[in-house]
Scaffold this motif. Structure first.
Motif, PDB file in Angstrom:
ATOM      1  N   THR A  20      -9.962 -20.705  12.081  1.00 14.78           N
ATOM      2  CA  THR A  20     -10.955 -22.426  10.967  1.00 14.78           C
ATOM      3  C   THR A  20     -10.361 -22.413   9.657  1.00 14.78           C
ATOM      4  N   ASN A  21      -9.619 -21.115   9.576  1.00 12.46           N
ATOM      5  CA  ASN A  21      -8.592 -20.832   8.142  1.00 12.46           C
ATOM      6  C   ASN A  21      -9.054 -20.715   6.879  1.00 12.46           C
ATOM      7  N   THR A  22     -10.769 -19.815   7.315  1.00 12.10           N
ATOM      8  CA  THR A  22     -11.915 -19.881   6.888  1.00 12.10           C
ATOM      9  C   THR A  22     -11.348 -18.459   6.188  1.00 12.10           C
ATOM     10  N   THR A  23     -11.674 -18.172   4.618  1.00 14.66           N
ATOM     11  CA  THR A  23     -11.552 -16.878   3.889  1.00 14.66           C
ATOM     12  C   THR A  23     -12.561 -15.595   4.546  1.00 14.66           C
ATOM     13  N   ILE A  24     -11.937 -14.930   5.588  1.00 12.32           N
ATOM     14  CA  ILE A  24     -13.553 -13.737   5.896  1.00 12.32           C
ATOM     15  C   ILE A  24     -14.002 -12.880   4.812  1.00 12.32           C
ATOM     16  N   TRP A  25     -12.178 -12.609   4.026  1.00  8.58           N
ATOM     17  CA  TRP A  25     -12.094 -10.893   3.162  1.00  8.58           C
ATOM     18  C   TRP A  25     -11.432 -11.359   2.390  1.00  8.58           C
ATOM     19  N   SER A  26     -11.418 -10.650   1.194  1.00  5.54           N
ATOM     20  CA  SER A  26     -10.384 -10.670   0.565  1.00  5.54           C
ATOM     21  C   SER A  26     -10.435  -9.449  -1.075  1.00  5.54           C
ATOM     22  N   SER A  27      -9.289  -9.365  -0.930  1.00  2.00           N
ATOM     23  CA  SER A  27      -9.107  -8.245  -1.742  1.00  2.00           C
ATOM     24  C   SER A  27      -9.854  -8.385  -3.263  1.00  2.00           C
ATOM     25  N   ASN A  28     -10.022  -7.926  -4.244  1.00  2.65           N
ATOM     26  CA  ASN A  28      -9.987  -8.278  -5.513  1.00  2.65           C
ATOM     27  C   ASN A  28      -9.721  -8.884  -6.182  1.00  2.65           C
ATOM     28  N   THR A  29      -9.502  -9.607  -7.108  1.00  2.00           N
ATOM     29  CA  THR A  29      -8.704 -10.261  -8.320  1.00  2.00           C
ATOM     30  C   THR A  29      -7.571  -9.045  -8.165  1.00  2.00           C
ATOM     31  N   PRO A  30      -6.036  -9.148  -8.407  1.00  2.81           N
ATOM     32  CA  PRO A  30      -5.506  -7.942  -8.732  1.00  2.81           C
ATOM     33  C   PRO A  30      -5.464  -7.800 -10.167  1.00  2.81           C
ATOM     34  N   ARG A  31      -4.729  -6.595 -10.390  1.00  2.56           N
ATOM     35  CA  ARG A  31      -4.416  -5.654 -12.246  1.00  2.56           C
ATOM     36  C   ARG A  31      -3.030  -6.617 -12.667  1.00  2.56           C
ATOM     37  N   THR A  32      -3.175  -7.403 -13.447  1.00  2.00           N
ATOM     38  CA  THR A  32      -2.356  -8.933 -13.896  1.00  2.00           C
ATOM     39  C   THR A  32      -2.088  -8.207 -15.103  1.00  2.00           C
ATOM     40  N   GLY A  33      -3.241  -8.302 -15.931  1.00  2.00           N
ATOM     41  CA  GLY A  33      -2.632  -7.982 -17.951  1.00  2.00           C
ATOM     42  C   GLY A  33      -2.883  -9.505 -17.879  1.00  2.00           C
ATOM     43  N   GLY A  34      -2.898 -10.683 -17.279  1.00  3.78           N
ATOM     44  CA  GLY A  34      -2.554 -11.425 -17.676  1.00  3.78           C
ATOM     45  C   GLY A  34      -1.117 -12.209 -17.486  1.00  3.78           C
ATOM     46  N   ASN A  35      -0.325 -11.863 -16.933  1.00  6.05           N
ATOM     47  CA  ASN A  35       1.369 -11.377 -16.436  1.00  6.05           C
ATOM     48  C   ASN A  35       1.068 -12.328 -15.516  1.00  6.05           C
ATOM     49  N   LYS A  36       2.550 -13.031 -15.834  1.00  4.12           N
ATOM     50  CA  LYS A  36       2.036 -13.616 -14.747  1.00  4.12           C
ATOM     51  C   LYS A  36       3.127 -12.683 -13.134  1.00  4.12           C
ATOM     52  N   ILE A  37       2.743 -13.156 -11.982  1.00  2.36           N
ATOM     53  CA  ILE A  37       2.857 -12.313 -10.998  1.00  2.36           C
ATOM     54  C   ILE A  37       3.762 -13.147 -10.206  1.00  2.36           C
ATOM     55  N   ASN A  38       5.344 -12.589  -9.737  1.00  5.86           N
ATOM     56  CA  ASN A  38       6.630 -13.105  -9.336  1.00  5.86           C
ATOM     57  C   ASN A  38       6.685 -13.083  -8.173  1.00  5.86           C
ATOM     58  N   TYR A  39       6.904 -11.136  -7.450  1.00  9.76           N
ATOM     59  CA  TYR A  39       6.804 -11.048  -6.136  1.00  9.76           C
ATOM     60  C   TYR A  39       6.115 -10.560  -5.295  1.00  9.76           C
ATOM     61  N   PRO A  40       4.939 -10.842  -5.117  1.00 11.10           N
ATOM     62  CA  PRO A  40       3.794 -10.507  -4.593  1.00 11.10           C
ATOM     63  C   PRO A  40       4.189  -9.459  -3.374  1.00 11.10           C
ATOM     64  N   THR A  41       4.319  -8.184  -3.292  1.00 13.39           N
ATOM     65  CA  THR A  41       4.519  -7.398  -1.742  1.00 13.39           C
ATOM     66  C   THR A  41       3.435  -6.854  -1.371  1.00 13.39           C
ATOM     67  N   ALA A  42       3.235  -6.287  -0.450  1.00 10.84           N
ATOM     68  CA  ALA A  42       2.274  -5.552   0.278  1.00 10.84           C
ATOM     69  C   ALA A  42       2.713  -4.654   1.153  1.00 10.84           C
ATOM     70  N   GLN A  43       2.648  -3.129   1.276  1.00  9.07           N
ATOM     71  CA  GLN A  43       3.207  -2.021   2.035  1.00  9.07           C
ATOM     72  C   GLN A  43       2.743  -1.096   2.246  1.00  9.07           C
ATOM     73  N   LEU A  44       2.427  -0.501   3.373  1.00  9.17           N
ATOM     74  CA  LEU A  44       1.700   0.209   4.633  1.00  9.17           C
ATOM     75  C   LEU A  44       2.708   2.002   3.801  1.00  9.17           C
ATOM     76  N   LEU A  45       1.904   2.499   3.415  1.00  3.17           N
ATOM     77  CA  LEU A  45       2.718   3.472   3.326  1.00  3.17           C
ATOM     78  C   LEU A  45       2.432   5.046   3.846  1.00  3.17           C
ATOM     79  N   ASP A  46       3.536   5.645   4.065  1.00  4.59           N
ATOM     80  CA  ASP A  46       3.209   6.658   4.885  1.00  4.59           C
ATOM     81  C   ASP A  46       2.059   7.958   4.517  1.00  4.59           C
ATOM     82  N   SER A  47       1.248   7.731   3.014  1.00  2.73           N
ATOM     83  CA  SER A  47       0.207   8.314   2.779  1.00  2.73           C
ATOM     84  C   SER A  47      -0.836   7.522   2.983  1.00  2.73           C
ATOM     85  N   GLY A  48      -0.615   6.834   4.003  1.00  6.42           N
ATOM     86  CA  GLY A  48      -1.790   5.845   4.432  1.00  6.42           C
ATOM     87  C   GLY A  48      -2.659   4.562   3.407  1.00  6.42           C
TER      88      GLY A  48
END
Length: 822
Positions: free
Chosen positions: A102-130
């Protein structure tokens, strides 16, 4: 219509490409639906939707590609989805969101650490470290990091993950157990750092400490002395004004390790075993009752090797004697003698312990131990002191101002703790110690006198018993009636028959082509090994006696000692010292017993074999070529020291003789070099080849003859050679040794290098034993090895020498054939 078909084909191809291409990254224009996954670049970790165990609920998690039922992180632990319509997205603001149908938010991450700066290219990546990281652009730039799963652990602590506090942001990274194997919601148990006083690693049940690993002392946590740097791990603890954390790093990226806090609250470390495709438990917390926090109460120590395990500290008595005597130690102990504060209090040194709870402690990095003692004496509330850092003879000051709780006596490692005591009590302890010294000295003198008397009596009895034996062996059975001196104690056949219960099968230790070996016990209690030469053996009486005379002249701590012989009633017997630990092959090729041989023991065994061979080849009055050196012919005494046995196939050389030939090829395949197995050509380099095979077997725990690489048809030598030229020699090492703190990787690799030098195809390329001793005991540079002999399993016997007579090898500990005199 054509446009519709084209659109349909385009959509189908796009969907096919989407599902068939392995991705490790998503952007705001992409999403992960139930059934789709991200896979890290090195194909180590996978992220997607899963259901734990038999549960029907769906969670977003990260697991190993090789072990899909091992989840290491869960996003929506408390809010599962009850259908397969979940979608994971990254928003333009850099947040991760999990949506239902139903497009309802079940879970979300915390507010990202932006320091007040504008976010331009948000990317989520799974690393080999896990780690699942959200960044604004370049993943390699730490400044672009917006959010990461490593900051919000579940129940698993992975390499390179930080466990502890970010003091700037207030972020506390700690583990929490699952409620059950099928419910990843937060359980009752958590593990992290207690920041009160000197920070310490603790496992909590609710707000109560359950297990305390202790504070960091520069090398390890005081309650975990085995967590020291080794060839597999590098540990790091950081404490400054910005952060307090602990992390570990794997030095070998091919190994998979994880630490998890299970639903019962027990910390477990696992290692992935590629050969069995399963996780092997390496270690676990709470392995005994002393691990339970405050098990013995205040001012008491817990020692798992004593019964009862709890004991009050010196100068303290049980607070509730009735409960204490009923094995309820939770009330702890109280002082028996009050402190005098300024009237000359002192300190009692308690060694090899886990330091007590530091939540009410005070510390200073810049003080030394003497200044620490003086500071504690000036404050009547100070209960004890210790070094903060045990490295470089100790530094820093740690003071306790509350009751001393959770002191554990450790079997390895541990620290010194200085406990405040009244002067009167210390004087009493000192007088008691002097009395104990006097008692010990007097007891030692009395024991020494008794030993001397007993020794004199034993020597006299032995002399009387030896008078009943023939001290010189006379050749009464020689047809010519000649008498010859063997210069070796002779045992009567009746004595040996009684010692072995008339050569009972239950006493048989082994059997081979040259005869059988029996265990026996002489009248005085001495255990012996009796070699009974087969009546079908080719060895006649003259040859047998010549061999005994020569072997009796060999005296070395790494050669089995010949005690005597017996020639009577057509029996030819040899009596040897008995080895309780039997032969080396019973240890290194046994999956369980091999774990008793750490690297220190294996190094000692290899060094002892080296010294024994050097003696045979160069240092004895005779030059002996053993010709049948193998794991079953290396016997181990009570202290696991090696002794070379089975000289039945040995050949005697003159001191100036280098090599010889024979038409009678005897020995054991897998240990014989090509020139001997094929052409009967033997020299000291024959034993060097066998020694090289032994070294590789001891390090790998594998038999050369029985090992076969299914892909390449390689035996152990070929396998070791291929790993060497592929620069992967670590894969040859017994996995048990990789966890052994007594060895270094460079030392193991050097031994493998020397082993390969010893098994080279050409005898002239192999080093002699004096060179081997130097190579193993120094840091001199080593030459590059060339291809070994008998590279594959089928290269053992060729057509060129099939006509030669090959004798079956002996399978028991001691066999004999003729020796050639000078």
């Amino acid at each position: 219509m054509e446009a519709f078909i084209a659109l349909f084909v385009y959509s189908f191809l796009l969907s096919f490409l989407r599902t068939s291409t392995t991705l490790d990254t998503i952007t705001p224009s992409q999403s992960i639906r139930d059934g789709e996954t991200l896979v890290s670049a090195g194909r180590i970790f996978e992220l997607g939707f899963f259901s734990p165990g038999s549960s029907k609920s769906r969670y977003v998690g990260i697991w190993y590609v090789v072990s899909k039922d091992t989840a290491v992180w869960v996003a929506n632990r408390e809010t599962p989805i009850e259908n397969h319509y979940g979608v994971l997205k990254v928003t333009n603001k850099g947040s991760l969101v999990l949506l239902d149908k139903t497009n309802t938010t079940i879970w979300s991450s915390n507010t990202p650490r932006t320091g007040g700066n504008k976010i331009n290219y948000p990317t989520a990546q799974l690393l080999d470290s896990g780690n699942f990281a959200v960044t604004d652009g370049n993943i390699s730039d730490p400044k672009t990091l917006l959010w990461q799963s490593f900051d919000y652990p579940s129940d698993t602590f992975l390499p390179e993950m930080k466990l502890g506090w970010d003091l700037v942001s207030g972020l506390d990274r700690y583990l929490t157990s699952w409620k059950s194997a099928e419910d990843p919601a937060q359980g009752e148990i958590s593990e992290g750092f207690d920041r009160r006083g000197l920070p310490q690693l603790v496992a909590m049940k609710g707000d109560k400490i359950k297990v305390r690993s202790g504070s960091w002392n520069g090398l390890y946590f005081t309650g975990r002395p085995w967590l020291t740097p080794n060839q597999l791990f590098k540990y790091e603890f950081v404490m400054n004004e910005k952060e307090i954390y602990f992390e570990y790093e794997l030095l070998n990226n091919s190994i998979l390790m994880r630490y998890m806090l299970n639903p019962l609250g027990i910390g477990q470390k696992f290692k992935w075993m590629g050969n069995t495709k399963s996780w092997e438990l390496v270690s676990a917390s709470q392995s005994n009752e002393c691990e339970n926090y405050g098990h013995c109460g205040a001012y008491a120590s817990c020692n798992i090797n004593k019964s009862p395990v709890c004991a009050c500290l010196n100068g303290f008595i049980p607070k509730f004697p009735k409960d204490w005597n009923s094995a309820d130690w939770s009330g702890g102990c109280v002082r028996g003698t009050p402190l005098g504060c300024n009237d000359g209090d002192g300190f009692l040194n308690l060694k090899d312990v886990k330091l007590p709870d530091t939540s009410s402690s005070w510390f200073d990095w810049n003080m030394n131990l003497k200044e620490c003692e003086e500071l504690c004496l000036k404050n009547c509330s100070c209960k004890a002191y210790a070094n903060l850092d045990i490295r470089n003879e100790g530094s820093g000051c740690l003071l306790w101002f509350a009751d001393l709780v959770d002191i554990v006596v450790l079997q390895i490692g541990g620290q010194e703790l200085y406990i405040r005591e009244a002067a009167s009590l210390l004087n009493h302890i000192e007088k008691k110690r002097h009395l104990q010294v006097i008692i010990i000295v007097c007891s030692a003198i009395l024991l020494l006198v008794m030993l001397v008397v007993g020794l004199v009596s034993c020597v006299r009895r032995m002399k009387l018993r030896n008078e009943e034996m023939n001290i010189r062996c006379q050749n009464d059975y020689n047809n010519e009636g000649k008498k010859e001196d063997m210069e070796l104690p002779i045992f009567d056949l009746t004595v040996i028959s009684n010692a072995t219960d008339n050569f009972a099968s239950s006493n048989k230790l082994g059997e081979g082509g040259f005869g059988s070996v029996y265990k026996g016990t002489l009248l005085g209690g001495q255990e012996i090994a009796v070699k009974r030469l087969s009546k079908n053996s080719r060895q006649g009486l003259i040859e047998f006696k010549n061999e005994v005379i020569l072997i009796a002249k060999l005296q070395h701590r790494n050669l089995v000692k010949l005690l005597g012989c017996c020639i009577q009633e057509n029996e030819k017997l040899l009596i040897y010292e008995y080895m309780h630990n039997k032969s080396l092959d019973s240890f290194i090729f046994d999956q369980m017993k091999s774990k008793l041989l750490d690297w220190r023991m294996r190094n000692n065994i290899i060094s002892g074999i080296t010294r024994g061979l050097l003696y045979l080849h160069e240092d004895s009055r005779l030059r002996i070529i053993h010709r049948d050196l193998k794991a079953s012919n290396i016997l181990l005494d009570d202290n696991m020291n090696p002794k070379i046995s089975d000289f039945g196939l040995a050949k005697l050389f003159g001191t100036d003789q280098i090599e010889a030939n024979t038409n009678r090829i005897v020995g054991t395949y897998g240990y014989m070099p090509p020139e001997y197995a094929g052409y009967g050509h033997f020299s000291v380099k024959t034993d060097v080849f066998s020694f090289g095979v032994l070294v590789l077997e001891i390090i790998s725990g594998k038999k050369n003859k029985e090992f076969c690489n299914s892909d390449q048809f390689l035996n152990l030598l070929g396998h070791a050679w291929r790993l060497w030229i592929e620069d992967k020699p670590m894969k040859l090492i017994d996995e048990f040794l990789l966890f052994d703190n007594s060895c270094t990787l460079s030392e193991l690799l050097r031994f493998i290098h020397v082993g390969l030098l010893c098994v080279q195809q050409r005898p002239e390329d192999r080093p002699n034993m004096s060179s081997v001793v130097l190579m193993l005991s120094s840091e001199i540079s080593l030459p590059k090895p060339s291809q070994p002999g008998f590279y594959t399993e089928k290269a053992q016997v060729g057509e060129d020498y099939s006509s030669r007579m090959l004798e079956a090898p002996s399978i028991n500990e001691i066999t004999f054939t003729s020796l050639e005199a000078r």
